[in-house]
Design a protein around this motif. Structure first.
Motif, PDB file in Angstrom:
ATOM      1  N   ARG A  76       0.822  -1.226   0.000  1.00  0.00           N
ATOM      2  CA  ARG A  76       0.000   0.000   0.000  1.00  0.00           C
ATOM      3  C   ARG A  76       0.851   1.270   0.000  1.00  0.00           C
ATOM      4  NH1 ARG A  76      -4.094  -0.934   4.912  1.00  0.00           N
ATOM      5  NH2 ARG A  76      -2.077  -1.151   5.982  1.00  0.00           N
ATOM      6  N   TRP A  77       2.156   1.106   0.195  1.00  0.00           N
ATOM      7  CA  TRP A  77       3.050   2.259   0.197  1.00  0.00           C
ATOM      8  C   TRP A  77       3.609   2.486  -1.208  1.00  0.00           C
ATOM      9  CZ3 TRP A  77       3.214   5.234   4.419  1.00  0.00           C
ATOM     10  CH2 TRP A  77       2.789   4.677   5.620  1.00  0.00           C
ATOM     11  N   PRO A  78       4.174   3.659  -1.475  1.00  0.00           N
ATOM     12  CA  PRO A  78       4.741   3.923  -2.810  1.00  0.00           C
ATOM     13  C   PRO A  78       5.891   2.970  -3.128  1.00  0.00           C
ATOM     14  CG  PRO A  78       4.463   5.981  -1.592  1.00  0.00           C
ATOM     15  CD  PRO A  78       4.213   4.878  -0.610  1.00  0.00           C
TER      16      PRO A  78
ATOM     17  N   LEU B 118       2.541   5.471  -6.932  1.00  0.00           N
ATOM     18  CA  LEU B 118       1.662   5.472  -5.773  1.00  0.00           C
ATOM     19  C   LEU B 118       0.232   5.274  -6.252  1.00  0.00           C
ATOM     20  CD1 LEU B 118       0.996   5.902  -2.755  1.00  0.00           C
ATOM     21  CD2 LEU B 118       0.895   8.378  -3.236  1.00  0.00           C
ATOM     22  N   THR B 119      -0.422   4.273  -5.708  1.00  0.00           N
ATOM     23  CA  THR B 119      -1.806   4.013  -6.079  1.00  0.00           C
ATOM     24  C   THR B 119      -2.710   4.925  -5.251  1.00  0.00           C
ATOM     25  OG1 THR B 119      -1.293   1.705  -6.578  1.00  0.00           O
ATOM     26  CG2 THR B 119      -3.609   2.260  -6.210  1.00  0.00           C
ATOM     27  N   LEU B 120      -3.441   5.766  -5.929  1.00  0.00           N
ATOM     28  CA  LEU B 120      -4.351   6.683  -5.242  1.00  0.00           C
ATOM     29  C   LEU B 120      -5.710   6.066  -4.980  1.00  0.00           C
ATOM     30  CD1 LEU B 120      -3.498   9.993  -7.154  1.00  0.00           C
ATOM     31  CD2 LEU B 120      -2.621   9.198  -4.951  1.00  0.00           C
ATOM     32  N   PHE B 121      -6.181   5.227  -5.910  1.00  0.00           N
ATOM     33  CA  PHE B 121      -7.509   4.624  -5.744  1.00  0.00           C
ATOM     34  C   PHE B 121      -7.541   3.303  -6.500  1.00  0.00           C
ATOM     35  CE2 PHE B 121     -11.938   4.045  -7.145  1.00  0.00           C
ATOM     36  CZ  PHE B 121     -12.556   3.990  -5.901  1.00  0.00           C
ATOM     37  N   ASP B 122      -7.912   2.237  -5.811  1.00  0.00           N
ATOM     38  CA  ASP B 122      -8.010   0.924  -6.458  1.00  0.00           C
ATOM     39  C   ASP B 122      -9.266   0.175  -6.024  1.00  0.00           C
ATOM     40  OD1 ASP B 122      -7.395   0.313  -3.872  1.00  0.00           O
ATOM     41  OD2 ASP B 122      -5.744  -1.047  -4.331  1.00  0.00           O
TER      42      ASP B 122
END
Length: 345
Positions: free
Chosen positions: A202-204, A233-237
């Motif tokens: 979940r981290w970059p 970096l995942t902002l929304f999944d």
């Protein structure tokens, strides 16, 4: 790290102009494990390997147990067949004498029918003992990767002497001594590492890449060198990574519960076998006493017959009781051997 090498050669013809080009390049990348996800995945793979090795150790132990069980079963069946054949001969003689006594008016037809039933019961046990001996021989062939038409690896006519010395251990010692429990512990470690990797995902993510390309176009040489640091970096999944982490957490909890259940099962199994070993040894001592009594009874009956005090029927009855006690004693010895094999495992 990864490194990719590539090369190509091209020829381009436009009207009367022909151009040749060649290129050689190398591209490398190194992940920067800032979150520790990569290290967690390496640990998960290593723990899975440890679990597989422990499973292999347990398999070796299981094969040794099955091999010894086959030897014990085969030897017990062979001895039981020999005892049954001797009992059948005694029963036949007893039947003939009973029939003679009926003809003399000294016994009734009920005694003859009872004796015939006893003889039929003994004969009925012969096929079962032969089947058990064949099954034990086939078990040895299966362990040796052989077919049923090949001779067995090893056959015994007497029960093997299984070592009776066992080191005193505590329940927690089973966690290190038993392969199946070591495998369960390694699976917990693998599940824990996978859960940690799911949290770290979940981290970059960062990676360092570099590329070197040398090109030659119609004699003109050009070298390109580039380096870059990539970050993502995942902002929304839609909650996918959170769901994966929750799944890994559940698998970790399940592995922990299974580890506890396996350990408790092993503790109770050993405890039951320890008590079974003690009780079987007590029963064998009592059986040996009964064997001595049966031997004494047979000797006394034979002496009374030799002195003319009684006929031969009590002698045969005492002999049949002695043979039955020998069969019971054999069964106890075989069960004690199997119990000790299970304890060693």
């Amino acid at each position: 790290p990864s490194l990719v090498l590539d090369a190509d050669a091209r020829a381009l013809k436009e009207s009367s102009d022909t151009r040749n080009s060649r290129s050689v390049g190398a591209q490398g990348s190194v992940p920067l494990d800032v979150s520790g996800a990569l290290a967690d995945r390496v640990e998960a793979a290593a723990a899975s390997l440890r679990a597989a090795v422990a499973d292999a150790d347990q398999l070796q132990s299981d094969l040794a147990r099955d091999f010894l069980f086959a030897l014990i079963d085969g030897a017990e069946a062979a001895q039981r067949v020999a005892l049954l054949e001797r009992q059948i001969q005694v029963s036949k003689t007893l039947l003939r004498l009973t029939e003679l006594r009926v003809s003399q008016g000294l016994a009734s037809s009920v005694d003859v029918l009872q004796q015939r039933d006893d003889l039929a019961e003994l004969r009925q046990q012969i096929p079962l003992a032969l089947l058990e001996r064949k099954t034990a021989a086939n078990a040895l062939r299966r362990i040796g990767a052989m077919t049923p038409d090949q001779p067995a690896l090893l056959t015994l006519t007497t029960l093997p002497d299984v070592y009776s010395g066992f080191a005193h251990i505590q329940p927690l010692d089973l966690l290190d001594r038993r392969g199946s429990l070591r495998a369960s512990r390694a699976r917990i470690e693998a599940a824990d590492a996978r859960f940690a990797a799911a949290l770290a995902d979940r981290w970059p993510t960062l990676s360092l890449s570099s590329e070197v390309i040398t090109r030659t176009i119609s004699g003109d040489v050009t070298t390109l060198i580039s380096a870059a640091v990539d970050a993502a970096l995942t902002l929304f999944d839609s909650g996918s990574k959170v769901a994966i982490a929750a799944e890994q957490r559940a698998e970790l909890a399940a592995a922990g519960q299974q580890y506890l259940a396996d350990w408790l099962a092993a503790v109770f199994e050993v405890d039951n076998l320890v008590h079974a070993d003690a009780r079987l040894r007590e029963r064998i001592v009592l059986s040996e006493q009964r064997l001595k009594t049966a031997d004494t009874l047979f000797t006394a009956a034979r002496r009374r017959y030799e002195r003319g005090v009684s006929d031969y029927l009590p002698v045969l009855a005492a002999l049949r009781g002695q043979q039955q006690q020998q069969r019971d004693h054999l069964a106890l010895q075989a069960e004690l051997a199997r119990t000790r094999v299970r304890l060693h495992r």
